[in-house]
Design an enzyme around this catalytic site. Structure first.
Site, PDB file in Angstrom:
ATOM      1  N   HIS A  44      32.258 -37.646  -2.200  1.00  0.00           N
ATOM      2  CA  HIS A  44      31.441 -37.031  -3.651  1.00  0.00           C
ATOM      3  C   HIS A  44      31.805 -35.486  -3.442  1.00  0.00           C
ATOM      4  O   HIS A  44      31.406 -35.052  -2.650  1.00  0.00           O
ATOM      5  CB  HIS A  44      30.475 -37.980  -3.830  1.00  0.00           C
ATOM      6  N   ASP A  98      24.633 -40.853   1.290  1.00  0.00           N
ATOM      7  CA  ASP A  98      24.892 -41.180  -0.559  1.00  0.00           C
ATOM      8  C   ASP A  98      25.055 -42.494  -1.156  1.00  0.00           C
ATOM      9  O   ASP A  98      25.929 -42.630  -0.609  1.00  0.00           O
ATOM     10  CB  ASP A  98      26.171 -40.038  -0.921  1.00  0.00           C
ATOM     11  N   GLN A 147      26.559 -45.627  -4.705  1.00  0.00           N
ATOM     12  CA  GLN A 147      27.399 -46.124  -4.617  1.00  0.00           C
ATOM     13  C   GLN A 147      27.880 -47.442  -4.645  1.00  0.00           C
ATOM     14  O   GLN A 147      27.736 -48.846  -4.116  1.00  0.00           O
ATOM     15  CB  GLN A 147      29.852 -45.749  -4.896  1.00  0.00           C
ATOM     16  N   LYS A 195      23.985 -45.775 -12.320  1.00  0.00           N
ATOM     17  CA  LYS A 195      25.084 -46.332 -11.226  1.00  0.00           C
ATOM     18  C   LYS A 195      24.502 -47.862 -11.324  1.00  0.00           C
ATOM     19  O   LYS A 195      25.040 -48.637 -11.382  1.00  0.00           O
ATOM     20  CB  LYS A 195      25.642 -45.893 -10.068  1.00  0.00           C
ATOM     21  N   CYS A 219      36.137 -36.384  -8.671  1.00  0.00           N
ATOM     22  CA  CYS A 219      35.128 -36.161  -7.845  1.00  0.00           C
ATOM     23  C   CYS A 219      35.371 -36.033  -6.397  1.00  0.00           C
ATOM     24  O   CYS A 219      34.271 -35.555  -4.948  1.00  0.00           O
ATOM     25  CB  CYS A 219      33.204 -35.837  -8.024  1.00  0.00           C
TER      26      CYS A 219
END
Ligand code: PMP
Length: 408
Positions: A124, A201, A204, A227, A366
């Site tokens: 991202h 990261d 997700q 999220k 993104c």
């Protein structure tokens, strides 16, 4: 056996009862933002009705209650991530701010001209641009971990990218654009064998699979509340205590200091408060804690397994659409389908199916370098959550078939 009671889950989401253009909402944009269950909405409401106050500095009942709830959430996040200590959890505005914190604090202190940071092509923009901004200033080099035609990281290339100057690997756990689940435990092991750190990261991953930062041996791990069924504008950074302790503050202000003096300068609070300058999003942090409890009550593994079922169903149904090309066919992927259709612009498809009540995302997600790899500038993306059903996927695919016919 799968025991997710989807009807029961759906009853927690009042928004799912609304109509869009006269049609029942089919919400398949969960990778951008998931919807909010009643217990989380009620937590926000309860805070503002009963104990809204600034934290840490009051000696009155409301301030004590707000502080206790805020700090209790730190323990909830610690447990959610499998961290050892609450002080390893820093509240941020989300994943983006968490990564910017690491770049501006750890990065600015530790990266020198000629050093190397490895970033994957799946990232991202929020795990690319902070490193580019800093590299332009400090003169280190960013090297890109390549992917294959399925959107899977090339692990041989990854191993070969390391040099004596590699200081950090910055990689997502799960790709937001195409769903690839990366072998982050293996990647961490390799990074550490080269004396490099790893920042994961997890934006997700958090909603879909159990996270254990200790087993994974992540040095830093970031995720966002919105999220994972929580509020927007709040998230957390996990960092190993010894790393956080050695890092300088990156934003100055109230809450993050120990003493401030014009004559002697300032000294800083202990971690994690050193990294939490100013009044945080108190209600949202507390509601994030409630969201994580809501997820744990169902079981994140069960949610992930349910979404895998939806993914299999979506893959089957989408195969019937002529000219549809799926991007991202990793053997291990989250409940996300990202695709382009011959002769139909992604934007046109999304606008048409919105008329039928179906919410998906189009654009570059993104992740422009990733889309460049596939030779496209935009895809349609449908992403699944605990409350989605096979029937909704059928509605989505039927709407898609109609839209494709119309635009062709
Ligand atoms: N990383 C990934 C993989 C994401 O999917 C997102 C959100 N789309 C982010 C980072 C940024 O999260 P936020 O906007 O909540 O900071």
């Amino acid at each position: 056996e799968l025991t997710l009671d989807v009807a029961k889950v759906r009853r927690d989401f009042p928004i799912l009862d609304r109509q869009v253009h006269g049609k029942p909402l089919v919400y398949l944009d969960n990778a951008a933002t998931s919807q909010t269950p009643i217990p989380v909405i009620e937590t926000l409401d309860h805070y503002y009705r009963h104990y809204n106050a600034n934290i840490h500095r009051g000696l009155h009942t409301l301030a004590d209650e707000a502080t206790a709830a805020f700090e209790a959430t730190r323990a909830t996040v610690r447990d959610f991530l499998g961290a050892r200590e609450s002080r390893e959890i820093v509240f941020t505005r989300g994943t983006t701010e968490a990564i910017n914190l690491v770049a501006n604090s750890w990065g600015r202190r530790n990266l020198r001209p000629g050093d190397e940071v490895l970033v994957s092509r799946l990232e991202h923009h929020s795990n690319i641009v902070p490193w580019q901004l800093l590299a332009a200033e400090l003169g280190f080099t960013i090297k890109v971990i390549p992917i294959d035609e399925r959107g899977v990281l090339d692990m041989d290339a990854y191993r070969e990218l390391f040099s004596a100057r590699t200081r950090l690997v910055a990689v997502n756990h799960v790709s937001n654009a195409i769903g690839t689940i990366n072998p982050v435990t293996e990647m961490a092991r390799i990074a550490h064998a080269h004396d490099a750190l790893i920042l994961v990261d997890g934006a997700q991953a958090a909603p879909h699979e159990p996270i254990d930062v200790v087993a994974l041996d992540a040095d830093f791990y970031a995720f966002s509340g919105h999220k994972v069924y929580g509020p927007t504008g709040v998230g957390a950074l996990y960092g190993k205590a010894e790393l956080l302790e050695a890092m300088p503050p990156w934003q100055g202000g109230g809450e993050m200091i120990d003493t401030v003096s014009f004559e002697a300068g300032s000294t800083y609070a202990a971690i994690p408060h050193k990294f939490e300058a100013g009044t945080p999003a108190i209600a949202d942090v507390i509601a994030l804690g409630r969201a994580l409890e809501w997820v744990e009550q169902i079981g994140v593994s069960l949610i992930g397994a349910w979404e895998q079922r939806l993914l299999a169903h979506a893959n089957e149904q989408l195969a019937a659409i002529p000219g549809l090309r799926l991007l991202g066919t990793a053997p291990h992927k989250a409940g996300v389908v990202s695709f382009v259709v011959d002769g139909a612009h992604a934007q046109d498809i999304a606008l048409l199916i919105d008329q039928l009540g179906v919410a998906i995302r189009t654009g570059n997600h993104c992740a422009q370098p990733l889309l460049q790899h596939f030779g496209v500038t935009a895809t349609c993306r449908a992403s699944f959550a605990a409350y989605n059903t096979s029937e909704e996927i059928d509605i989505f695919v039927a709407a898609l078939a109609r839209a494709v016919e119309m635009v062709r």
